[in-house]
Design an enzyme around this catalytic site. Structure first.
Site, PDB file in Angstrom:
ATOM      1  N   LEU A 131       0.829  -1.215   0.000  1.00 14.96           N
ATOM      2  CA  LEU A 131       0.000   0.000   0.000  1.00 14.96           C
ATOM      3  C   LEU A 131       0.860   1.261   0.000  1.00 14.96           C
ATOM      4  O   LEU A 131       0.497   2.271  -0.585  1.00 14.96           O
ATOM      5  CB  LEU A 131      -0.920   0.012   1.218  1.00 14.96           C
ATOM      6  CG  LEU A 131      -1.999  -1.079   1.251  1.00 14.96           C
ATOM      7  CD1 LEU A 131      -2.743  -1.027   2.576  1.00 14.96           C
ATOM      8  CD2 LEU A 131      -2.973  -0.943   0.091  1.00 14.96           C
ATOM      9  N   LYS A 133     -13.673  -7.704  12.148  1.00 16.20           N
ATOM     10  CA  LYS A 133     -13.674  -7.088  13.466  1.00 16.20           C
ATOM     11  C   LYS A 133     -12.254  -7.128  14.036  1.00 16.20           C
ATOM     12  O   LYS A 133     -11.466  -7.926  13.567  1.00 16.20           O
ATOM     13  CB  LYS A 133     -14.646  -7.817  14.393  1.00 16.20           C
ATOM     14  CG  LYS A 133     -14.275  -9.298  14.620  1.00 16.20           C
ATOM     15  CD  LYS A 133     -14.430  -9.735  16.026  1.00 16.20           C
ATOM     16  CE  LYS A 133     -13.251  -9.466  16.893  1.00 16.20           C
ATOM     17  NZ  LYS A 133     -12.260 -10.525  17.015  1.00 16.20           N
ATOM     18  N   HIS A 142     -17.979 -13.398  13.019  1.00 15.41           N
ATOM     19  CA  HIS A 142     -18.157 -14.792  12.589  1.00 15.41           C
ATOM     20  C   HIS A 142     -19.045 -15.596  13.535  1.00 15.41           C
ATOM     21  O   HIS A 142     -19.566 -16.627  13.152  1.00 15.41           O
ATOM     22  CB  HIS A 142     -16.808 -15.473  12.329  1.00 15.41           C
ATOM     23  CG  HIS A 142     -16.085 -15.917  13.548  1.00 15.41           C
ATOM     24  ND1 HIS A 142     -15.340 -15.069  14.316  1.00 15.41           N
ATOM     25  CD2 HIS A 142     -15.982 -17.132  14.145  1.00 15.41           C
ATOM     26  CE1 HIS A 142     -14.808 -15.735  15.325  1.00 15.41           C
ATOM     27  NE2 HIS A 142     -15.176 -16.991  15.247  1.00 15.41           N
ATOM     28  N   ASP A 174     -11.742  -7.667  21.911  1.00 17.29           N
ATOM     29  CA  ASP A 174     -11.575  -8.796  20.995  1.00 17.29           C
ATOM     30  C   ASP A 174     -12.815  -9.700  20.948  1.00 17.29           C
ATOM     31  O   ASP A 174     -13.142 -10.248  19.900  1.00 17.29           O
ATOM     32  CB  ASP A 174     -10.349  -9.612  21.447  1.00 17.29           C
ATOM     33  CG  ASP A 174      -9.985 -10.722  20.484  1.00 17.29           C
ATOM     34  OD1 ASP A 174      -9.856 -10.417  19.280  1.00 17.29           O
ATOM     35  OD2 ASP A 174      -9.837 -11.889  20.925  1.00 17.29           O
ATOM     36  N   HIS A 181     -18.619 -10.471  19.571  1.00 16.13           N
ATOM     37  CA  HIS A 181     -19.257 -11.793  19.637  1.00 16.13           C
ATOM     38  C   HIS A 181     -20.256 -11.922  20.792  1.00 16.13           C
ATOM     39  O   HIS A 181     -21.391 -12.349  20.602  1.00 16.13           O
ATOM     40  CB  HIS A 181     -18.202 -12.885  19.804  1.00 16.13           C
ATOM     41  CG  HIS A 181     -17.130 -12.873  18.753  1.00 16.13           C
ATOM     42  ND1 HIS A 181     -17.373 -12.519  17.448  1.00 16.13           N
ATOM     43  CD2 HIS A 181     -15.809 -13.178  18.815  1.00 16.13           C
ATOM     44  CE1 HIS A 181     -16.246 -12.618  16.749  1.00 16.13           C
ATOM     45  NE2 HIS A 181     -15.278 -13.008  17.563  1.00 16.13           N
ATOM     46  N   LYS A 222      -9.044 -16.701  27.724  1.00 15.65           N
ATOM     47  CA  LYS A 222      -8.099 -17.613  27.087  1.00 15.65           C
ATOM     48  C   LYS A 222      -7.435 -18.452  28.169  1.00 15.65           C
ATOM     49  O   LYS A 222      -7.445 -18.092  29.345  1.00 15.65           O
ATOM     50  CB  LYS A 222      -7.056 -16.811  26.309  1.00 15.65           C
ATOM     51  CG  LYS A 222      -7.699 -15.999  25.181  1.00 15.65           C
ATOM     52  CD  LYS A 222      -6.759 -15.764  24.026  1.00 15.65           C
ATOM     53  CE  LYS A 222      -7.366 -14.877  22.960  1.00 15.65           C
ATOM     54  NZ  LYS A 222      -8.208 -15.586  21.989  1.00 15.65           N
TER      55      LYS A 222
HETATM   56  C1  BG6 Z   1     -11.795 -14.084  17.194  1.00 18.63           C
HETATM   57  C2  BG6 Z   1     -10.857 -13.511  18.211  1.00 18.63           C
HETATM   58  O1  BG6 Z   1     -12.696 -13.108  16.753  1.00 18.63           O
HETATM   59  O2  BG6 Z   1     -12.523 -15.157  17.764  1.00 18.63           O
HETATM   60  C3  BG6 Z   1      -9.917 -14.571  18.739  1.00 18.63           C
HETATM   61  O3  BG6 Z   1     -10.103 -12.457  17.635  1.00 18.63           O
HETATM   62  C4  BG6 Z   1     -10.693 -15.776  19.218  1.00 18.63           C
HETATM   63  O4  BG6 Z   1      -9.105 -14.067  19.776  1.00 18.63           O
HETATM   64  C5  BG6 Z   1     -11.705 -16.234  18.176  1.00 18.63           C
HETATM   65  O5  BG6 Z   1      -9.772 -16.826  19.468  1.00 18.63           O
HETATM   66  C6  BG6 Z   1     -12.626 -17.304  18.743  1.00 18.63           C
HETATM   67  O6  BG6 Z   1     -13.417 -17.832  17.712  1.00 18.63           O
HETATM   68  P1  BG6 Z   1     -14.032 -19.281  17.814  1.00 18.63           P
HETATM   69  O7  BG6 Z   1     -14.904 -19.395  16.605  1.00 18.63           O
HETATM   70  O8  BG6 Z   1     -12.900 -20.234  17.838  1.00 18.63           O
HETATM   71  O9  BG6 Z   1     -14.816 -19.306  19.101  1.00 18.63           O
END
Ligand code: BG6
Length: 493
Positions: A93, A153, A183, A240, A245, A345
């Protein structure tokens, strides 16, 4: 049904997200025959590699990808067809050279011409680059027509930066052409939650504060931050996971029934929930939250480093790797019902679930049937397995004294439907190619979520997260948060 023929251009095409999530998901779409014959996947990155090298990298990445492995062997012709769709355009870029011209030339040479062909720019890049890439796309004549942009995100790091990014993207792509991905919304059980709530009659009458004591939403991971320290240390679990989520899951539990399964109707109801969240700030925020950071220790018989000992870490950090909080949805339906959210985590097990805990019976009549806590819980398990379980009490068989025993009513989605559940990214990538934004976050949703999250993060300034041992259930503060009202976390089963 296959998606519309598309050129899917992935900025950050050699990055972690592309290699670990996007390419495997696209391969599985290929395997299921859901990619149109002329669809192409164009990776853009700074790497000075050509198509052949990129295809080699992609082949290696999908070969040992857990989602791909779980779905069974990929027949050689399927893999070949998939790899042939892949292209790589080197583009820095800062020093684009002829990078943009090469990208344009490739896109102009669409197989079968342009008619009915979609174009999607997937920005798998840090959010501060979103505005700039969109401006560059426009300046290079690539942002016209019905082209769409997908934003990963987290969108910014607070309300102000989110607004700036949204403005910059919005100056090029209208809201209709902007797809903000979360997601979690693509996970099968999450969509099933909508079906469960709005396609069945029996839950709605009890879906309120009269019948429900509280709700718990947990997303626990066993992994640490791994090689993502650079990103994570500026983010933390709140930005995060919670801002996106977990709050999205809360919305789906708490929202009013939309008038249709229409993109705007669903998102209108979700945003109302975010706007109803009782603000948490200052002392109040500290009292209703717990933050933690994992220390070094043994997890599953293995010594693991603490957060500050991970690759890329340089000394002390007050970034949280665990958050638990109590939120309140201030409206008629949910008055007085705590929503407990938790994510971390390096926890004992990887699982994500929503627990809707019902109230106890008003008058127990059976021996041993205590008043609280009530055995009636609806447990919606998102992963690793996808189940919906309603916990009840039943009579234990036998002619002796009447005894009660917990017995779950279970809907196992994998057993009930003998088809593979698609990975979240498969579903969402298909939706983008088909132009359906229902499962994507609208601008006002993202901003409403930041508006609630910002003061909480603000209240934490100058405080340190509580250390917690790896392989456990998080810091003590998270347990104290519920214990104060005589409740406890449901640790899954
Ligand atoms: C992501 C986060 O959006 O979701 C990560 O940035 C996380 O830190 C991940 O590990 C978890 O996704 P999933 O689908 O494995 O629960």
């Amino acid at each position: 049904r296959s998606a519309a023929p598309t050129d899917l251009v992935v900025f950050g095409g050699t990055g972690d997200l592309a290699m670990r999530k996007l390419l495997p998901a696209l391969l599985l779409c290929e395997k299921d025959g859901r990619l149109a014959p002329t669809t192409r996947i164009v990776a853009v990155s700074r790497d000075g590699i050509g198509d052949a090298d990129y295809r080699g990298k992609a082949e290696a990445a999908v070969a040992d990808n857990p989602s791909v492995l779980r779905a069974g062997a990929v027949p050689a012709p399927v893999l070949r067809r998939f790899l042939e769709r892949l292209h790589h355009v080197p583009l820095d870029l800062d020093e684009p050279g002829d990078g943009w011209d090469r990208l344009r030339a490739l896109l102009d040479a669409a197989p079968g011409g342009d008619a009915g062909r979609g174009r999607v720019y997937y920005l798998a890049m840090p959010p501060m680059l979103f505005g700039r890439i969109c401006a560059d796309l426009e300046a290079n004549g690539l942002a016209g027509g019905e082209s769409r942009v997908v934003l990963e995100k987290p969108l910014g790091r607070d309300l102000e930066s989110a607004r700036e990014i949204n403005d910059a993207v919005g100056a090029v792509f209208s809201e209709r052409r902007t797809f903000r991905i979360d997601h979690y919304l693509g996970k099968e059980t999450v969509q099933n939650l909508l079906a469960l709530r709005f396609a069945n009659m029996f839950l709605e009458p009890v879906w309120n504060s009269r019948w429900i004591d509280h709700v718990q939403i947990t997303a626990a991971e066993t992994v640490g931050v791994g090689t993502r320290h650079g990103y994570y240390d500026r983010s933390g679990a709140m930005r995060d996971m919670v801002q996106n989520h977990l709050l999205q899951l809360l919305c789906l539990i708490a929202m009013e029934p939309p008038s249709s399964f229409d993109r705007e109707a669903v998102r209108d109801e979700k945003v109302k929930v975010l706007q109803s969240l009782a603000p948490l700030a200052g002392e109040e925020a500290l009292r209703h939250t717990a933050r933690g950071q994992y220390s070094a220790g043994s997890q599953g018989g293995r010594e693991v480093p603490g957060y500050t000992g991970e690759p890329g870490a340089d000394g002390a950090s007050s970034t949280e790797t665990f958050v638990a909080l109590e939120a309140a949805v201030a409206n008629w339906r949910w008055a007085g019902v705590p929503f407990y959210l938790r994510t971390g985590k390096r926890m004992a097990r990887r699982y994500s679930e929503i627990v809707v805990q019902f109230r106890g019976v008003p008058h127990p009549i059976f021996p041993g049937q205590g008043a609280a806590p009530s055995p009636n819980r609806l447990v919606i398990r998102l992963q690793p397995e996808e189940t919906i379980r309603l916990h009840m009490l039943a009579k234990e068989p036998g002619a002796g004294e009447l005894r009660l025993r917990p017995a779950p009513l279970e809907l196992s989605l994998s057993d009930s439907f003998a088809v593979r559940s698609p990975d979240a990214y498969e579903r969402l990538l298909m939706d983008v190619m088909n132009g359906d934004p229902t499962l994507f976050m609208r601008r006002d949703e993202v901003e409403a979520a930041w508006r609630w999250v910002d003061p909480v993060i603000g209240a934490w300034q100058g405080t340190d997260p509580e250390p917690y041992a790896p392989g456990g259930t998080g810091p003590q503060g998270a347990h104290d948060l519920l214990a104060r009202s005589g409740r406890a976390w449901h640790e899954g089963e």
